[in-house]
Design a protein around this motif. Structure first.
Motif, PDB file in Angstrom:
ATOM      1  N   GLU A 218     -25.508  29.053  26.884  1.00 34.95           N
ATOM      2  CA  GLU A 218     -25.982  30.326  26.350  1.00 34.95           C
ATOM      3  C   GLU A 218     -26.029  30.360  24.831  1.00 34.95           C
ATOM      4  O   GLU A 218     -26.618  31.240  24.242  1.00 34.95           O
ATOM      5  CB  GLU A 218     -25.091  31.478  26.827  1.00 34.95           C
ATOM      6  CG  GLU A 218     -25.231  31.806  28.300  1.00 34.95           C
ATOM      7  CD  GLU A 218     -24.367  32.998  28.677  1.00 34.95           C
ATOM      8  OE1 GLU A 218     -24.100  33.834  27.793  1.00 34.95           O
ATOM      9  OE2 GLU A 218     -23.955  33.088  29.846  1.00 34.95           O
ATOM     10  N   PHE A 219     -25.355  29.422  24.194  1.00 31.25           N
ATOM     11  CA  PHE A 219     -25.335  29.476  22.744  1.00 31.25           C
ATOM     12  C   PHE A 219     -25.847  28.166  22.149  1.00 31.25           C
ATOM     13  O   PHE A 219     -25.782  27.118  22.757  1.00 31.25           O
ATOM     14  CB  PHE A 219     -23.918  29.748  22.223  1.00 31.25           C
ATOM     15  CG  PHE A 219     -23.026  28.529  22.253  1.00 31.25           C
ATOM     16  CD1 PHE A 219     -22.863  27.742  21.121  1.00 31.25           C
ATOM     17  CD2 PHE A 219     -22.360  28.177  23.419  1.00 31.25           C
ATOM     18  CE1 PHE A 219     -22.043  26.637  21.162  1.00 31.25           C
ATOM     19  CE2 PHE A 219     -21.534  27.062  23.448  1.00 31.25           C
ATOM     20  CZ  PHE A 219     -21.376  26.295  22.319  1.00 31.25           C
TER      21      PHE A 219
ATOM     22  N   GLY B 180     -17.577  28.019  25.045  1.00 30.71           N
ATOM     23  CA  GLY B 180     -18.613  29.031  24.958  1.00 30.71           C
ATOM     24  C   GLY B 180     -19.076  29.300  23.535  1.00 30.71           C
ATOM     25  O   GLY B 180     -19.868  30.210  23.300  1.00 30.71           O
TER      26      GLY B 180
ATOM     27  N   GLU C  95     -18.728  39.918  20.675  1.00 26.17           N
ATOM     28  CA  GLU C  95     -18.883  38.599  21.283  1.00 26.17           C
ATOM     29  C   GLU C  95     -17.717  37.723  20.863  1.00 26.17           C
ATOM     30  O   GLU C  95     -17.082  37.954  19.835  1.00 26.17           O
ATOM     31  CB  GLU C  95     -20.202  37.946  20.857  1.00 26.17           C
ATOM     32  CG  GLU C  95     -21.445  38.638  21.395  1.00 26.17           C
ATOM     33  CD  GLU C  95     -22.702  37.885  21.017  1.00 26.17           C
ATOM     34  OE1 GLU C  95     -22.674  37.115  20.020  1.00 26.17           O
ATOM     35  OE2 GLU C  95     -23.721  38.048  21.715  1.00 26.17           O
TER      36      GLU C  95
ATOM     37  N   LYS D 218     -19.115  32.953  26.479  1.00 23.24           N
ATOM     38  CA  LYS D 218     -20.477  32.566  26.815  1.00 23.24           C
ATOM     39  C   LYS D 218     -20.446  31.260  27.608  1.00 23.24           C
ATOM     40  O   LYS D 218     -19.527  30.451  27.459  1.00 23.24           O
ATOM     41  CB  LYS D 218     -21.300  32.375  25.537  1.00 23.24           C
ATOM     42  CG  LYS D 218     -21.606  33.658  24.782  1.00 23.24           C
ATOM     43  CD  LYS D 218     -22.433  33.354  23.538  1.00 23.24           C
ATOM     44  CE  LYS D 218     -22.819  34.619  22.803  1.00 23.24           C
ATOM     45  NZ  LYS D 218     -23.764  35.438  23.568  1.00 23.24           N
TER      46      LYS D 218
END
Length: 422
Positions: free
Chosen positions: A413-414, A168, A298, A409
């Protein structure tokens, strides 16, 4: 004595694949029968797993709510592995008991199947069913039930893995701290722990390379801050406990583990090994960087501090305080003991034999220290040392983010601003 009600609960969880996932349940009841002479009943619930041979195995028992016909039991968690042994269609049985002085008698309820959707992590609903006593239903014309049992909440929680966070986009920020106290011996002497042999790396280099080469695979830019402590440094030769090994205080990063090795070898002739062995300053320096990550909420950066030291810590009180504070941050500390000193204090910092506390008595929020004496791996492979040193880190990463309710994530998403190296 007790009175019980049995209800079958079937969980379909095709989308749940992790053995560490668990389910959170909340039950209550209303208008239960009063079976005590001198007070109200004392009810509790039991959750059973129905085995393949039709026998039942107790999975969880709630607390007993004393003297209450409308109990609300505490929310409880049960791992799906213990709940269903990997079979997500396995039936469960819930029993309601009333602690009573009277003789036990059967209370039955119609079978009820509850299908829990698993496409989301949280699904709150309320399902209830009556407790029916067949004898009362036959004999009493206006009989309705002997109480209502209510499932107030079902919360299915997926436990994420270390790899989930890495995929992630979570980066491991690896920092090295090297002990340059005089107890290591003069680097020009072949007996020194810092002696640079032309054909064989010393113990500091062996430990650095073994651990660093594993950690660098989880860092996209492979730039590692490297610090020293316990030496007098140029130009004024004052003692420092957190100086950059490359002598660039504005940018202490080295290019890859090889860059750290080269900076270490280059700085040795320029230093005057001194003391004492204070490691709290370097822990606080890395903790300061880790504290900035907390505000992002995060899972993007997790900090690992590798401390290579040969001696007994002289600032133990400050070190304990620093570790307790760091336990609240996305940070782990690895200490490798170099040489044959007495590392008893290090074992205390590790916390495996008890909870580490600050001088004021504050306990660590979580175990973040792993200590390994290098002498135990002198004749082992570098992989064996790395495995032992890094054994607890993945769980420490997961424990930190889970405790904060931070999910990894999705890979899509990144977008990493820096490409992963080969």
């Amino acid at each position: 004595m007790c009175v019980c009600v049995c209800v079958c609960v079937q969980i379909t969880a095709e989308e749940l694949t992790g053995n560490d996932d668990y389910i959170e349940l909340s039950f209550s009841a209303r208008k239960l029968d009063d079976k005590d002479f001198f007070s109200k009943s004392d009810p509790f619930l039991e959750l059973y797993r129905v085995n393949d041979d039709a026998t039942m195995q107790l999975v969880y028992r709630t607390e007993t709510v004393m003297n209450n016909l409308n109990p609300i039991w505490k929310t409880f968690k049960v791992s799906l592995n213990s709940l269903c042994s990997g079979d997500h269609d396995r039936k469960l049985q819930v029993r309601r008991h009333l602690q009573t002085m009277m003789s036990a008698y059967d209370v039955t309820a119609p079978g009820l199947t509850l299908l829990f959707p698993v496409s989301c992590f949280l699904f709150v609903f309320q399902v209830q069913w009556p407790c029916i006593n067949p004898k009362y239903r036959t004999k009493k014309k206006n009989y309705k039930n002997s109480g209502i049992v209510i499932l107030n909440q079902c919360k299915i929680i997926k436990m994420h893995s270390f790899l989930d966070y890495i995929m992630g986009g979570c980066q491991i920020q690896f920092t090295v701290a090297i002990d340059f106290t005089a107890s290591n011996g003069d680097p020009r002497n072949s007996c020194s722990l810092h002696y640079i042999h032309p054909f064989q790396p010393n113990e500091y280099l062996k430990a650095l390379v073994a651990v660093g080469e594993i950690c660098q695979d989880y860092d996209s830019d492979k730039m590692f801050p490297a610090f020293g402590f316990g030496a007098r440094i140029p130009p004024d030769f004052k003692v420092s406990h957190d100086f950059a090994v490359n002598f660039n205080k504005d940018n202490p990063e080295c290019a890859g583990i090889q860059g750290v090795v080269e900076a270490y070898q280059a700085c040795l002739p320029k230093l005057q090994l001194y003391g004492p062995t204070n490691i709290a300053p370097i822990i606080q320096k890395v903790a300061k960087s880790a504290s900035q990550e907390v505000h992002t909420k995060e899972a993007m950066q997790y900090f690992i501090l590798l401390i290579l030291t040969d001696g007994v810590i002289t600032d133990m009180a400050d070190t304990r305080e620093a570790i307790v504070q760091a336990s609240h941050l996305p940070m782990s500390i690895i200490i490798v003991g170099i040489g044959n000193a007495d590392f008893g204090d290090m074992q205390m910092l590790d916390g495996d034999d008890g909870i580490l506390r600050s001088p004021k008595g504050e306990p660590v929020l979580r175990d973040i220290v792993q200590f390994v004496p290098f002498r135990n791996f002198k004749h082992a492979s570098p992989a064996a040392l790395a495995k032992s040193v890094l054994a607890e880190v993945p769980n420490q990463v997961v424990d930190y983010y889970n405790s904060k309710g931070i999910k990894p994530k999705e890979p899509s998403e990144f977008q990493s601003s820096r490409p992963f190296g080969p």
